[in-house]
Design a protein around this motif. Structure first.
Motif, mmCIF file in Angstrom:
data_model
loop_
_atom_site.group_PDB
_atom_site.id
_atom_site.type_symbol
_atom_site.label_atom_id
_atom_site.label_comp_id
_atom_site.label_asym_id
_atom_site.label_seq_id
_atom_site.Cartn_x
_atom_site.Cartn_y
_atom_site.Cartn_z
ATOM 1 N N VAL A 186 0.837 -1.207 0.000
ATOM 2 C CA VAL A 186 0.000 0.000 0.000
ATOM 3 C C VAL A 186 0.870 1.255 0.000
ATOM 4 N N LEU A 187 1.926 1.249 0.800
ATOM 5 C CA LEU A 187 2.832 2.402 0.824
ATOM 6 C C LEU A 187 3.469 2.629 -0.544
ATOM 7 N N ARG A 188 3.834 1.543 -1.223
ATOM 8 C CA ARG A 188 4.425 1.682 -2.552
ATOM 9 C C ARG A 188 3.396 2.209 -3.565
ATOM 10 N N LEU A 189 2.123 1.802 -3.405
ATOM 11 C CA LEU A 189 1.080 2.361 -4.270
ATOM 12 C C LEU A 189 0.973 3.868 -4.079
ATOM 13 N N ASN A 190 0.980 4.312 -2.828
ATOM 14 C CA ASN A 190 0.896 5.746 -2.551
ATOM 15 C C ASN A 190 2.078 6.493 -3.153
ATOM 16 N N GLU A 191 3.250 5.872 -3.110
ATOM 17 C CA GLU A 191 4.434 6.504 -3.695
ATOM 18 C C GLU A 191 4.282 6.653 -5.204
ATOM 19 N N ARG A 192 3.498 5.751 -5.823
ATOM 20 C CA ARG A 192 3.277 5.820 -7.273
ATOM 21 C C ARG A 192 2.036 6.657 -7.610
ATOM 22 N N ASP A 193 1.512 7.368 -6.618
ATOM 23 C CA ASP A 193 0.354 8.249 -6.800
ATOM 24 C C ASP A 193 -0.919 7.472 -7.136
ATOM 25 N N ILE A 194 -1.050 6.279 -6.574
ATOM 26 C CA ILE A 194 -2.290 5.506 -6.649
ATOM 27 C C ILE A 194 -2.908 5.522 -5.253
ATOM 28 N N SER A 195 -4.073 6.131 -5.124
ATOM 29 C CA SER A 195 -4.722 6.267 -3.814
ATOM 30 C C SER A 195 -5.293 4.932 -3.356
ATOM 31 N N VAL A 196 -5.358 4.752 -2.040
ATOM 32 C CA VAL A 196 -5.901 3.517 -1.462
ATOM 33 C C VAL A 196 -6.910 3.873 -0.379
ATOM 34 N N VAL A 197 -8.064 3.236 -0.450
ATOM 35 C CA VAL A 197 -9.061 3.304 0.615
ATOM 36 C C VAL A 197 -9.169 1.908 1.225
ATOM 37 N N HIS A 198 -8.961 1.811 2.520
ATOM 38 C CA HIS A 198 -9.162 0.534 3.204
ATOM 39 C C HIS A 198 -10.670 0.342 3.363
ATOM 40 N N PHE A 199 -11.173 -0.697 2.746
ATOM 41 C CA PHE A 199 -12.612 -0.876 2.551
ATOM 42 C C PHE A 199 -13.145 -1.937 3.509
ATOM 43 N N LEU A 200 -13.851 -1.482 4.581
ATOM 44 C CA LEU A 200 -14.516 -2.337 5.563
ATOM 45 C C LEU A 200 -13.563 -3.131 6.439
ATOM 46 N N SER A 201 -12.328 -3.284 6.055
ATOM 47 C CA SER A 201 -11.277 -3.878 6.865
ATOM 48 C C SER A 201 -10.057 -3.010 6.650
ATOM 49 N N GLY A 202 -8.888 -3.416 7.167
ATOM 50 C CA GLY A 202 -7.752 -2.555 6.900
ATOM 51 C C GLY A 202 -6.554 -2.853 7.746
ATOM 52 N N GLN A 203 -5.619 -1.928 7.723
ATOM 53 C CA GLN A 203 -4.370 -2.069 8.434
ATOM 54 C C GLN A 203 -4.511 -1.574 9.870
ATOM 55 N N ALA A 204 -3.531 -1.945 10.691
ATOM 56 C CA ALA A 204 -3.612 -1.624 12.117
ATOM 57 C C ALA A 204 -3.552 -0.122 12.365
ATOM 58 N N ASN A 205 -2.712 0.607 11.593
ATOM 59 C CA ASN A 205 -2.532 2.039 11.807
ATOM 60 C C ASN A 205 -3.181 2.795 10.654
ATOM 61 N N LEU A 206 -4.339 3.375 10.923
ATOM 62 C CA LEU A 206 -5.083 4.045 9.854
ATOM 63 C C LEU A 206 -5.103 5.562 10.004
ATOM 64 N N GLU A 207 -4.225 6.109 10.884
ATOM 65 C CA GLU A 207 -4.264 7.547 11.113
ATOM 66 C C GLU A 207 -4.019 8.340 9.834
ATOM 67 N N HIS A 208 -3.167 7.820 8.963
ATOM 68 C CA HIS A 208 -2.803 8.567 7.767
ATOM 69 C C HIS A 208 -3.338 7.893 6.498
ATOM 70 N N HIS A 209 -4.361 7.073 6.646
ATOM 71 C CA HIS A 209 -4.940 6.381 5.498
ATOM 72 C C HIS A 209 -6.453 6.537 5.524
ATOM 73 N N ASP A 210 -7.064 6.496 4.356
ATOM 74 C CA ASP A 210 -8.519 6.577 4.269
ATOM 75 C C ASP A 210 -9.137 5.221 4.596
ATOM 76 N N PHE A 211 -10.237 5.256 5.311
ATOM 77 C CA PHE A 211 -10.952 4.046 5.701
ATOM 78 C C PHE A 211 -12.437 4.266 5.506
ATOM 79 N N VAL A 212 -13.111 3.275 4.943
ATOM 80 C CA VAL A 212 -14.563 3.302 4.804
ATOM 81 C C VAL A 212 -15.138 2.134 5.587
ATOM 82 N N GLY A 213 -16.059 2.437 6.486
ATOM 83 C CA GLY A 213 -16.690 1.400 7.294
ATOM 84 C C GLY A 213 -17.095 1.975 8.638
#
Length: 340
Positions: free
Chosen positions: A138-165
């Motif tokens: 996911v971090l590498r996707l962000n570096e390539r300017d591809i946005s990521v939304v954690h959808f209904l589940s996700g990573q442990a640290n979501l302070e700096h990531h978008d989450f839907v749920g």
């Protein structure tokens, strides 16, 4: 009325051509003119109509949902909502794709995310358990300017990531409160069942559930989480063994979104009309179980809202805008047989 580019040019004291060059970051414009336009934007509250700009440029948004390969009725609900969102978005040049894979294999998830290219995908809505491999991808996707939304589940640290749920700690706490109240002071143990405890939604639900039970219902105790991995034979075996070893089970909490497999296994071990059972998500099977009193309550979130919210956030990130946080907040719904 929304201020137009003509209004902006008048407020800034520059020509329409200069406004166009500033807004589109084109060359041959002085720093002084840029400052005048930027000051005027703030002063009159000018906002660009990005949809019209993108249509004029024939700019296409390409978003991808990465979902579990295995699933039951709740996954079908999500797929149906994604499909229904496609048609109205086509006129706005938004393309929505779906890839399904074994999300419990972190290497498979990481390999898929690593293979995505910026000319193919602008944003990803990812429904997968937490793992170091997935987090790094996911971090590498962000570096390539591809946005990521954690959808209904996700990573442990979501302070700096978008989450839907929904807020899953609150959802677990709600389940604990319902079971404790429905139990009406009886003593006993609670069976807790999920597909995998590695999923952040289940982990957080368990934390919220335990907190409420331990603090408010001392006559109840919680058993270790049973993981079915979506396998009916495994679910039947471990649930049957748990009930054989714990004759004082008075309630069951199904934390995962797919309730059919654990509910069918529970029905072979106990009379569900005597057992307090709370599950997640509104599916046809769960609705029928609620009406038949095999379930006491469903904690639900609107799948259509979740899908649309993920797409709105990905689009905002692609346009370099902040999402409208209040609009994207998913509510926890409590369903009983009386309010279906």
């Amino acid at each position: 009325m929304r201020p137009t580019t003509k209004d902006l040019a008048k407020a800034a004291g520059v020509s329409l051509a200069t406004v166009d060059r500033v807004l589109n970051e084109r060359p041959n414009v002085s720093a002084r003119a840029v400052r005048k336009v930027q000051d005027a934007i703030k002063r009159i509250g000018f906002e660009r109509n990005l949809a019209a700009v993108n249509l004029a440029r024939n700019r296409v948004y390409r978003f991808l949902f990465v979902l579990p390969e295995r699933g039951d009725q709740y996954l079908s609900e999500l797929l149906a909502e994604i499909d229904s969102a496609r048609a109205p978005l086509k006129s706005e040049l938004v393309e929505v794709g779906v890839v399904r894979l074994d999300v419990e294999d972190p290497h498979a998830v990481a390999n898929l995310l690593s293979s995505l290219q910026t000319d193919e995908v602008n944003g990803v809505a990812l429904m997968a358990p937490e793992s170091p491999q997935t987090r790094d991808a996911v971090l590498r996707l962000n570096e390539r300017d591809i946005s990521v939304v954690h959808f209904l589940s996700g990573q442990a640290n979501l302070e700096h990531h978008d989450f839907v749920g929904i807020d899953n700690i609150a959802a677990g706490a709600t389940a604990g409160r319902l079971i404790g109240r429905f139990n009406a002071g009886r003593g006993g143990t609670i069976a807790i069942i999920t597909e995998t405890i590695h999923a952040q939604d289940s982990l957080k639900r368990r934390l919220g559930f335990d907190r409420v039970i331990h603090q408010n219902f001392p006559t109840l105790s919680c058993l270790p989480t049973l993981e079915t991995h979506g396998d009916p034979a495994r679910a039947e075996r471990i649930i049957k063994q748990t009930f054989a070893n714990h004759r004082d089970i008075v309630a069951a909490y199904i934390m995962s979104p797919e309730g059919r497999v654990p509910l069918e296994a529970l029905s072979h071990c106990a009379d569900l009309t005597d057992l307090i059972v709370v599950a997640h998500e509104r599916t046809p099977f769960n609705e029928e179980a609620l009406r038949d009193e095999r379930l006491d309550a469903i904690i639900a979130q609107n799948p259509g809202h979740a899908v649309r919210s993920a797409l709105r956030i990905l689009r905002a990130r692609r346009d370099r805008r902040q999402p409208f946080a209040a609009q994207e907040k998913i509510r926890i719904e409590i369903l009983l047989a009386d309010n279906l």
